[in-house]
Each structure stands twice: as structure tokens, then as C-alpha cells.
Design a protein around this motif. Structure first.
Motif, PDB file in Angstrom:
ATOM      1  N   SER A 323       1.061  -1.400   0.187  1.00 37.50           N
ATOM      2  CA  SER A 323       0.133   0.003  -0.006  1.00 37.50           C
ATOM      3  C   SER A 323       0.727   1.168   0.121  1.00 37.50           C
ATOM      4  N   PRO A 324       0.336   2.552  -0.269  1.00 40.04           N
ATOM      5  CA  PRO A 324       1.332   3.748  -0.359  1.00 40.04           C
ATOM      6  C   PRO A 324       1.432   4.138   1.160  1.00 40.04           C
ATOM      7  N   ASP A 325       0.785   3.926   2.141  1.00 38.62           N
ATOM      8  CA  ASP A 325       1.080   4.391   3.314  1.00 38.62           C
ATOM      9  C   ASP A 325      -0.049   4.242   4.357  1.00 38.62           C
ATOM     10  N   TRP A 326      -0.699   2.726   4.181  1.00 40.19           N
ATOM     11  CA  TRP A 326      -1.896   2.447   4.833  1.00 40.19           C
ATOM     12  C   TRP A 326      -1.965   1.517   5.838  1.00 40.19           C
ATOM     13  N   ASN A 327      -2.267   1.810   7.165  1.00 33.22           N
ATOM     14  CA  ASN A 327      -1.983   0.943   8.358  1.00 33.22           C
ATOM     15  C   ASN A 327      -3.301   0.711   9.004  1.00 33.22           C
ATOM     16  N   VAL A 328      -3.054  -0.171  10.138  1.00 33.76           N
ATOM     17  CA  VAL A 328      -4.129  -0.241  11.166  1.00 33.76           C
ATOM     18  C   VAL A 328      -3.439  -0.310  12.514  1.00 33.76           C
ATOM     19  N   GLY A 329      -4.085  -0.029  13.497  1.00 33.39           N
ATOM     20  CA  GLY A 329      -3.928   0.121  14.696  1.00 33.39           C
ATOM     21  C   GLY A 329      -4.871   0.850  15.958  1.00 33.39           C
ATOM     22  N   LEU A 330      -4.020   0.726  17.112  1.00 31.89           N
ATOM     23  CA  LEU A 330      -4.793   1.492  18.075  1.00 31.89           C
ATOM     24  C   LEU A 330      -4.118   2.615  18.733  1.00 31.89           C
ATOM     25  N   SER A 331      -4.568   3.955  18.954  1.00 34.26           N
ATOM     26  CA  SER A 331      -3.896   5.030  19.503  1.00 34.26           C
ATOM     27  C   SER A 331      -4.295   5.404  20.902  1.00 34.26           C
ATOM     28  N   ALA A 332      -3.452   5.388  21.985  1.00 37.48           N
ATOM     29  CA  ALA A 332      -3.675   5.677  23.337  1.00 37.48           C
ATOM     30  C   ALA A 332      -5.197   5.063  23.859  1.00 37.48           C
ATOM     31  N   GLU A 333      -5.022   3.703  23.601  1.00 37.36           N
ATOM     32  CA  GLU A 333      -6.186   2.892  24.363  1.00 37.36           C
ATOM     33  C   GLU A 333      -5.869   2.800  25.697  1.00 37.36           C
ATOM     34  N   ASP A 334      -6.875   3.350  26.696  1.00 34.68           N
ATOM     35  CA  ASP A 334      -6.971   3.628  28.084  1.00 34.68           C
ATOM     36  C   ASP A 334      -7.194   2.314  28.593  1.00 34.68           C
ATOM     37  N   LEU A 335      -6.368   1.436  29.516  1.00 30.48           N
ATOM     38  CA  LEU A 335      -6.801   0.226  30.058  1.00 30.48           C
ATOM     39  C   LEU A 335      -7.117   0.448  31.469  1.00 30.48           C
ATOM     40  N   GLN A 348     -11.867  -4.750  19.350  1.00 35.16           N
ATOM     41  CA  GLN A 348     -11.962  -3.496  18.426  1.00 35.16           C
ATOM     42  C   GLN A 348     -11.700  -3.906  16.813  1.00 35.16           C
ATOM     43  N   ASP A 349     -12.724  -3.578  16.089  1.00 42.01           N
ATOM     44  CA  ASP A 349     -12.748  -3.900  14.706  1.00 42.01           C
ATOM     45  C   ASP A 349     -11.642  -2.646  13.952  1.00 42.01           C
ATOM     46  N   LEU A 350     -10.877  -2.982  13.201  1.00 40.95           N
ATOM     47  CA  LEU A 350      -9.778  -2.036  12.686  1.00 40.95           C
ATOM     48  C   LEU A 350     -10.438  -1.652  11.181  1.00 40.95           C
ATOM     49  N   ILE A 351     -10.291  -0.400  10.678  1.00 37.14           N
ATOM     50  CA  ILE A 351     -10.417  -0.063   9.287  1.00 37.14           C
ATOM     51  C   ILE A 351      -9.074   0.739   9.146  1.00 37.14           C
ATOM     52  N   PRO A 352      -8.505   0.631   7.865  1.00 35.66           N
ATOM     53  CA  PRO A 352      -7.155   1.096   7.346  1.00 35.66           C
ATOM     54  C   PRO A 352      -7.380   2.908   7.537  1.00 35.66           C
ATOM     55  N   TRP A 353      -6.073   3.272   7.888  1.00 34.40           N
ATOM     56  CA  TRP A 353      -5.914   4.954   8.173  1.00 34.40           C
ATOM     57  C   TRP A 353      -4.612   5.014   7.059  1.00 34.40           C
ATOM     58  N   ASP A 354      -4.592   6.461   6.767  1.00 31.86           N
ATOM     59  CA  ASP A 354      -3.666   7.081   5.827  1.00 31.86           C
ATOM     60  C   ASP A 354      -2.580   7.710   6.795  1.00 31.86           C
ATOM     61  N   ALA A 355      -1.434   7.384   6.505  1.00 30.70           N
ATOM     62  CA  ALA A 355      -0.291   8.238   7.308  1.00 30.70           C
ATOM     63  C   ALA A 355       0.220   9.744   7.017  1.00 30.70           C
ATOM     64  N   GLY A 356      -0.448  10.008   5.652  1.00 21.10           N
ATOM     65  CA  GLY A 356      -0.301  11.499   5.194  1.00 21.10           C
ATOM     66  C   GLY A 356       1.047  11.877   4.649  1.00 21.10           C
ATOM     67  N   THR A 357       2.018  10.488   4.331  1.00 24.91           N
ATOM     68  CA  THR A 357       3.151  10.765   3.778  1.00 24.91           C
ATOM     69  C   THR A 357       3.399  10.385   2.327  1.00 24.91           C
ATOM     70  N   ASP A 358       2.313   9.598   1.572  1.00 26.72           N
ATOM     71  CA  ASP A 358       2.388   9.167   0.261  1.00 26.72           C
ATOM     72  C   ASP A 358       1.041   9.416  -0.051  1.00 26.72           C
ATOM     73  N   SER A 359       0.890   9.923  -1.503  1.00 26.81           N
ATOM     74  CA  SER A 359      -0.443  10.395  -2.071  1.00 26.81           C
ATOM     75  C   SER A 359      -0.948   9.154  -3.122  1.00 26.81           C
ATOM     76  N   GLY A 360      -0.390   8.060  -2.809  1.00 26.13           N
ATOM     77  CA  GLY A 360      -1.027   6.777  -3.723  1.00 26.13           C
ATOM     78  C   GLY A 360      -2.615   6.579  -3.559  1.00 26.13           C
ATOM     79  N   ARG A 377      -5.282  10.304   9.198  1.00 25.05           N
ATOM     80  CA  ARG A 377      -6.530  10.468   9.045  1.00 25.05           C
ATOM     81  C   ARG A 377      -7.213   8.725   8.888  1.00 25.05           C
ATOM     82  N   PRO A 378      -8.334   8.613   8.951  1.00 26.25           N
ATOM     83  CA  PRO A 378      -9.042   7.284   8.692  1.00 26.25           C
ATOM     84  C   PRO A 378      -9.382   7.306   7.001  1.00 26.25           C
ATOM     85  N   LEU A 379      -9.116   6.376   6.433  1.00 22.44           N
ATOM     86  CA  LEU A 379      -9.462   6.121   4.743  1.00 22.44           C
ATOM     87  C   LEU A 379     -11.132   6.115   5.039  1.00 22.44           C
TER      88      LEU A 379
END
Length: 777
Positions: A323-335, A348-360, A377-379
Motif C-alpha cells: 500500500s502507499p502508506d496505509w496501516n491499522v492500529g490503536l492509539s492511546a487505548e486506556d486500560l 476492536q474492529d479496525l479499518i485502514p488509515w492514511d499516514a499522510g506521507t504518500d499520495s498513492g 486520517r482514516p480512509l
């Protein structure tokens, strides 16, 4: 012998008739009798009548609106779920929405509109199109539809459901199959962001992260990359709120960029380890090639990590490749919970997000850096028509992965001290384990030495140590962990490490001396915290006794007033005198513990006892009440979301289109809290009208074509022309290569524009040479 049930007595209005009676298909059992209700002029009055038994107040079936709201926002979409608690099920159902205090016999009595989510499960009733019913009569435990709230000014709305199970029809005017929603006042619009709260939990907790990739050609068939599809190595950490690994609306660090574009976790791990004070555990799991395989072929990747009071957040990411710069993950999940405990499980179900570094825009787009860098941002399904996730209707993206974070142990003394299960009781006693996987692959070590002896020879906590030697460091930019490792421990007979020994509690405080004067005995106790794993009996003592001497001076003073006898008689008389003081202190047994002071979370409970002797005989200093902490199941935590984003631009340049806006989930619901409502909204937009007259369209095309031709002619007339070329003017002659005796000068003519019809050999740069300074030297 088959008994025929009594006819169902239906309620007040035709709408409730429709509610109680789904399609004939739902009730078409082998020998069930169906009678048609005579047709009338009322709206939705053409219904079917079934034999059945009415059951009210039955709670195994429930109608629920996502988020459990009491109010609706006009025009907003809500997910409505009708479900049966296992092992129950239902074959058919009907769902309607009525304005409050309306009978439902007119079209205007119905409020809002339903939208079908799964056509194999649900459809609109053929004889009452405002109602939703089943598509096929079969066993089911759950259905879902969307309900679009009506326009402002509608007032309160009643959502009503009926279900069919075997030959029994359940319906309710009130209860679990009825939901009332009233219109939300405009003063409640908007949601404010809540900062991450400080954690009040005690001890530490250990979790296991398991990553289930669901990105496959079956789930995401459009342009799926059949070769080299994979998930990169997982990288993340448990950290404090002072450190942000990545977040939506922020900018990707260099480490995040390398994971997003290349799938390399090396730089990201270096960034995490540089924040050593803010990070407790580095989270790492192996890459997956290919991206999806059944669990019976390959186990889902997992990693274990710990959290504590200051480092109670967890973040991770993994690249979707290619992919150009697509990832999945969690950010600051409070346990950490608000009740000073540790979350039991996060799914948690995950959708891909764009890192904002590649325009593909496609999986295998060529590298095209985004300059300047954009925010993470999320795709969405409307990003680009060539995107593999594109949906012209603006629907949601099918989840590509699921992460499960499950608590597997708690360490140290806990604030909300009611262990959930036997594993927690044992885990509270076990020392924290080190994550061997934290060692970077670029650091080559010798094997660990054996553990040293414990620094404590008693049951007090001590430490033990082991060492290893750094043999090679292949990448100097990646720091290598320490060569020493420490672990809590206790003295012989106190550690739970050896399966053949007992784990004992600390000694309880010494009891009072057995007599009030002279030499007596006192005792103390301890208990077995963990029995030997091999099933043997604990031989360590649970009680100790020793001599004690008290009140010699007091005994002497009292004895002199009674007798001059010394020795044993002296203390006997003194003890008798002192015993007279204790006669009034006769107490009843303790009562049972009271109920906990709270209905969920952390509270207090008490118990009492009574003074049985007369108070006039003397003072009694014994406690008549005891208070201790109690912990009930943790309180529900509702879903929390950010504010809505700004509306996007219209997806059409002319005619009717739509805009979307999104919001992010800040806190997932926990312990039965209200689920999250919708996170994507769509509304219609209309730009200028599209041209529909073919002759006008053709005229504009002709004008544009003639304009391009005129521009080409202008370009061809500008400058010296050669076949198929437009050339720049000749440059000035260069300086002569010699001052005398004959030299040369050069000048150049370069190609300014090559026309499509030209051949390469007929359109190229020109060069001229001439003699200069030919006079003799």
C-alpha cells in the motif's frame, strides 16, 4: 394429541396488529391456520391473523437502539437491533415506528424511515411498507436495521417490535420490545472532547494483544493484490499520556512513516525506547505472510505487555502491504477504569488509515511523496474512484482486522481488590515477567547467566539478578537493552517458584499476652497463599508462640494494697484485680457483613457486635463496628466520541450528490456500557445543474478543440521552426578558444517543444562552429 391455542386477542390499533403479526411466511408452519383480517380503508390495515399466545413482560427478547439514547437528533441515522438472549431464538419479527399517542392507521402516524442493512435477513412488509419484517422464516437470534429520525418538530417516537418463536407471538406496549425516543433539544447539540484522565489503579496488570487479520480477496475483492499481500511486524508500547506514538489528526513521525510506507519497525522501536521514562513495555509481534490464513493453519500473532498507574495507555500499528502508506492500529487505548481497576477485555474492529506521507490511491501505486506532509486520517469510501475501498454511495469500509486485548494477570496489591478468577489470585502473587521479545534483532547477546540467590532470607521482598554479555551491535543507531536483569523474590519457603514448596502469607501481628501481669504466652499466625503444584501437603508452620512479660510494676502496686505476699501469689492477686476490670467487656458475636455501599465498583461494607455486659461495671474499649472495602462488578462505561468533523465537499461537480462527515471513538463501551452510535453521516448536496442538451455539449467540445488548435498554432509560430519542433533562439557565440593562430567558437539552439507528430531524429538540439582569430601570433 395436539392442543389448539386460544386465539390471540390483539390490542387497540391496526398498527399494533401489524406489529404483532409478521408476514405469512414467518408463520407458515406445517399445520398452522392463517386467517385474513378483512380489508379496511385504514393505513397498513391489510394484515394477517395468526393463532398464538400473548406473553407480556418477557425479557429474553429485546429491542435496542445503538447507544441507548433517550433522545434522537432529527435526520440522524440510528442502528436498531432486535435480539434474543441465547439459547432463545425467533423465526419472524415486525418493526414499526409511531409518533407518540398515534394509532398507526394513517400514513402520517408513522415517524422516520427504516433502511435495510441485510436483504437476506430483512425486508419491508408487502402489505405495510413502512414496517420491516424478515426475508425468510428461519431461526435467528439477531437482526439489525437503520432508522432515520424524522424532521424537527415531530416530538416523541415509539419504536415497537414483535417476534415469532414457534407458535408464540410476543408483543408489548411497554417493556423490552418497546423503545421511546424524544426529540433532542438544540441546546444539547455537540460533544466536547474529554482529556485522558489520570489513572487511580494500584499495582500493575498484564495483557495479551492478539491480532486477527481479515483482509483477504474474499472480504475485499476490488483490486486485491494477490502477490506479496501481508501485514508488517506489529510495533507499539504501553505508555503514559505524556507520549503520543501516533494519533488521528497528528503528523506521522519518521518511525511511523517507515512503518506506514516500508513496513519497517526499526526506527519506530528506536523512537519508543528513547522515551524510556514514559514507556513501560515495547510491544512487538511478527509479520504475517500472506495477509490471511485460517487459524488452524497459522496462529494469530500476539504479544504480551504490562501497564501501571502512570503508563496505562497502549498504542500499536502494523502496515497493510502492499500500500502507499496505509496501516491499522490503536492509539492511546486506556486500560485503566474510572473505578481504579484494570479493563478486563477490549475487542476492536479496525479499518485502514492514511499516514499522510504518500499520495498513492491504490494498493500498488508508485511512490509519490505527499508534500507538504498531511495529517493522519482514516480512509473513507469516497477518497478516490480508483481506491479499492471506493463506494459511490459513501458506505462504511468493511473492517480489515480485529484486535483483542485481554487481561491475563494482575500484579501487586490492587485497589479494587476482588480478584475475578483463580488466575488473578495466583497472578497477584507472581513476579512480573520480562518480555524476551523486546531485544532488537540487531543486538547479539550471550545467554543469560543463572539467577543469583535472593537478597532476602525471609518472606520480605528482595531482589535477584542475572547477567548477559553484549557480543555484537549490528546497527549502532538502535540502542541495545541492559545486560543486567532484576526480579522480585522472597526467601526460602516463601517463593512460589518451586512447585514443591508452599507460598505463605506474611505473619499476622502478635496476639496480646495471655496474662495481665508477669510472664505469659502470646502467638501469631499466617496462612497458605498457594499450595504446592505437585499436590503435597504444606509442612511450614502456620502458628508461632513465645513468652511475654507485662505489667510487673502495676501488678506490684495493686498487690501491696491486698497482700504483702511476693512471688506467684503477688501476680495472682494482681491478675485477679485486673480481671475485675475486664468483666464488663462481654461481647456478642459479629453480625453478617452488610451489603456493599454501591451497586457497582468500589464501596464499603460494615458489620457490628453488641456489648452484652452492663456498662456500669466498667469501660470496654473493644470495637463494636468494623468497616472494610468491597468490590462489585465494575460499573458500565458508555461510549465516548469526538465532535463531528466539518462536512466534506460534494462528491459531484454537478447535479445531485452527497457530503459526509465523521467522528472518532474516544472510549469504547466497557462492562455493558452504552455502545457507540454512528461515526459517519451523509447528507444530500446539489451543485449546478448538469448539461443535458447534447447539441450544447457538442458545441462546447468543438470550441475547446478549436481553442487547443489555436494555441498550438501560436506556439508553432513563436520562434524558429523545424519539422515537428519549436526551437529556442540561437545562443551567443562562445569566446574564441585561441587569441591568435586560429581558434573556434560555438553556439547552440535547443528544443523548446517537440510536437506529437515529430520523430526524435528530426527534432533535436542544434550546434554551429566557426573559425576565429585566424591572424598569425
Amino acid at each position: 394429541m395436539r392442543l389448539s391455542p386460544a386465539p390471540l386477542r390483539l390490542s387497540r390499533s391496526p398498527a399494533l396488529l401489524a406489529l404483532a403479526l409478521p408476514l405469512a411466511a414467518a408463520l407458515a408452519f406445517s399445520d398452522e391456520t392463517l386467517d385474513k383480517v378483512p380489508k379496511s380503508e385504514g393505513y397498513c390495515s391489510r394484515i394477517l391473523r395468526a393463532q398464538g399466545t400473548r406473553r407480556e413482560g418477557y425479557t429474553e427478547f429485546s429491542l435496542r437502539v445503538e447507544g441507548d439514547p433517550d433522545f434522537y437528533k432529527p435526520g440522524t441515522s440510528y442502528r436498531v437491533t432486535l435480539s434474543a438472549a441465547p439459547p432463545s431464538y425467533f423465526r419472524g419479527f415486525t418493526l414499526i415506528a409511531l409518533k407518540e399517542n398515534r394509532e398507526g392507521d394513517k400514513e402520517e402516524d408513522h415517524a422516520g424511515t427504516f433502511q435495510i442493512i441485510d436483504e437476506e435477513e430483512t425486508q419491508f412488509m408487502s402489505n405495510c411498507p413502512v414496517a420491516v419484517t424478515e426475508s425468510t422464516p428461519r431461526r435467528r437470534t439477531r437482526i439489525q436495521v437503520f432508522w432515520i429520525a424524522p424532521a424537527a418538530g415531530t416530538g416523541c417516537v415509539i419504536l415497537k417490535a414483535s417476534i415469532v418463536q414457534k407458535r408464540i407471538i410476543y408483543f408489548q406496549d411497554e417493556g423490552s420490545l418497546t423503545k421511546k425516543l424524544c426529540e433532542q433539544d438544540s441546546m444539547f447539540d455537540g460533544v466536547t472532547d474529554k482529556p485522558i484522565l489520570d489513572c487511580c489503579a494500584c499495582g500493575t496488570a498484564k495483557y495479551r494483544l492478539t491480532f486477527y487479520g481479515n483482509w483477504s480477496e474474499k472480504t475485499h475483492p476490488k483490486d486485491y493484490p494477490r502477490r506479496a499481500n501481508h501485514w508488517s511486524a506489529i510495533i507499539g508500547g504501553s505508555h503514559s499520556k505524556n507520549y503520543v506514538l501516533w494519533e488521528y489528526g497528528g503528523y506521522a513521525s519518521e518511525g511511523v512513516k517507515q512503518v506506514a510506507e516500508l513496513g519497517s519497525p526499526v526506527k519506530m522501536e528506536e523512537e519508543i525506547r528513547q522515551q524510556s521514562d514514559e514507556v513501560l513495555t515495547v510491544i512487538k509481534a511478527k509479520a504475517q505472510w500472506p495477509a490471511w490464513q485460517p487459524l488452524n493453519v497459522r496462529a494469530a500473532p500476539s504479544a504480551e505487555f504490562s501497564v501501571d498507574r502512570t503508563r496505562h495507555l497502549m498504542s500499536f500499528l502494523t502496515m497493510m502491504g502492499p500500500s502507499p502508506d496505509w496501516n491499522v492500529g490503536l492509539s492511546a487505548e486506556d486500560l485503566c477504569t474510572k473505578e481504579c481497576g484494570w479493563v478486563q477485555k477490549v475487542v476492536q474492529d479496525l479499518i485502514p488509515w492514511d499516514a499522510g506521507t504518500d499520495s498513492g490511491v491504490t494498493y500498488e501505486s508508485p511512490n509519490k511523496p505527499t508534500i507538504p506532509q498531511e495529517k493522519i486520517r482514516p480512509l473513507t469510501s469516497l477518497d478516490h474512484p480508483q481506491s479499492p475501498f471506493y463506494d459511490p454511495e459513501g458506505g462504511s469500509i468493511t473492517q480489515v482486522a480485529r484486535v483483542v486485548i485481554e487481561r491475563i494477570a494482575r500484579k501487586g496489591e490492587q485497589c479494587n481488590i476482588v480478584p475475578d478468577n483463580v488466575d488473578d489470585i495466583v497472578a497477584d502473587l507472581a513476579p512480573e515477567e520480562k518480555d524476551e521479545d523486546d531485544t532488537p534483532e540487531t543486538c547479539i547477546y550471550s545467554n543469560w547467566s543463572p539467577w543469583s540467590a535472593c537478597s532476602s532470607s525471609t518472606c520480605d521482598k528482595g531482589k535477584r539478578m542475572r547477567q548477559r554479555m553484549l557480543k555484537a551491535q549490528l546497527d549502532l543507531s538502535v540502542p541495545c537493552p541492559d545486560t543486567q536483569d532484576f526480579q522480585p523474590c522472597m526467601g526460602p519457603g516463601c517463593s512460589d517458584e518451586d512447585g514443591s514448596t508452599c507460598t505463605m502469607s506474611e505473619w499476622i501481628t502478635w496476639s496480646p499476652c495471655s496474662i495481665s501481669c508477669g510472664t505469659g504466652m502470646r502467638s501469631r499466625e499466617r496462612y497458605v497463599k498457594q499450595f504446592p503444584e505437585d499436590g503435597s501437603v504444606c509442612t511450614l508452620p502456620t502458628e508461632e508462640t513465645e513468652k511475654c512479660t507485662v505489667n510487673e510494676e502495676l501488678g506490684g502496686k495493686k498487690a501491696r494494697s491486698l497482700t504483702q505476699t511476693r512471688g506467684s501469689v503477688l501476680c495472682s492477686v494482681a491478675n485477679l484485680a485486673l480481671d475485675l476490670d475486664t468483666i464488663p467487656c462481654l461481647l456478642s458475636p459479629w453480625s453478617e457483613w452488610s451489603d456493599c455501599s454501591v451497586t457497582c465498583g468500589k464501596g464499603m461494607r460494615t458489620r457490628q457486635r453488641m456489648l452484652k455486659s452492663l456498662a456500669e461495671l466498667g469501660d470496654c474499649n473493644e470495637d463494636l463496628e468494623q468497616v472494610e472495602k468491597c468490590m462489585l462488578p465494575e460499573c458500565p462505561i458508555d461510549c465516548e466520541l469526538t465532535e463531528w468533523s466539518q462536512w466534506s465537499e460534494c462528491n459531484k461537480s454537478c447535479g445531485k450528490g452527497h457530503m459526509i462527515r465523521t467522528r472518532m471513538i474516544q472510549m469504547e463501551p466497557q462492562f455493558g456500557g452504552a455502545p457507540c452510535p454512528e461515526t459517519v453521516q451523509r447528507k444530500k448536496c446539489r451543485v449546478r445543474k448538469c448539461l443535458r442538451n447534447p447539441s450544447i455539449q457538442k458545441l462546447r467540445w468543438r470550441e475547446a478543440r478549436e481553442s487547443r488548435r489555436s494555441e498550438q498554432l501560436r506556439e508553432e509560430s513563436d520562434g524558429e521552426q523545424f519539422p515537428g519542433c519549436r526551437m529556442r533562439p540561437w545562443t551567443a557565440w562562445s569566446e574564441c578558444t585561441k587569441l591568435c593562430g586560429g581558434g573556434i567558437q560555438e553556439r547552440y539552439m535547443t528544443v523548446k517543444k517537440r510536437f506529437k507528430s515529430s520523430q526524435f531524429t528530426s527534432c533535436k538540439d542544434k550546434k554551429e562552429i566557426r573559425a576565429c582569430n585566424v591572424h598569425p601570433c
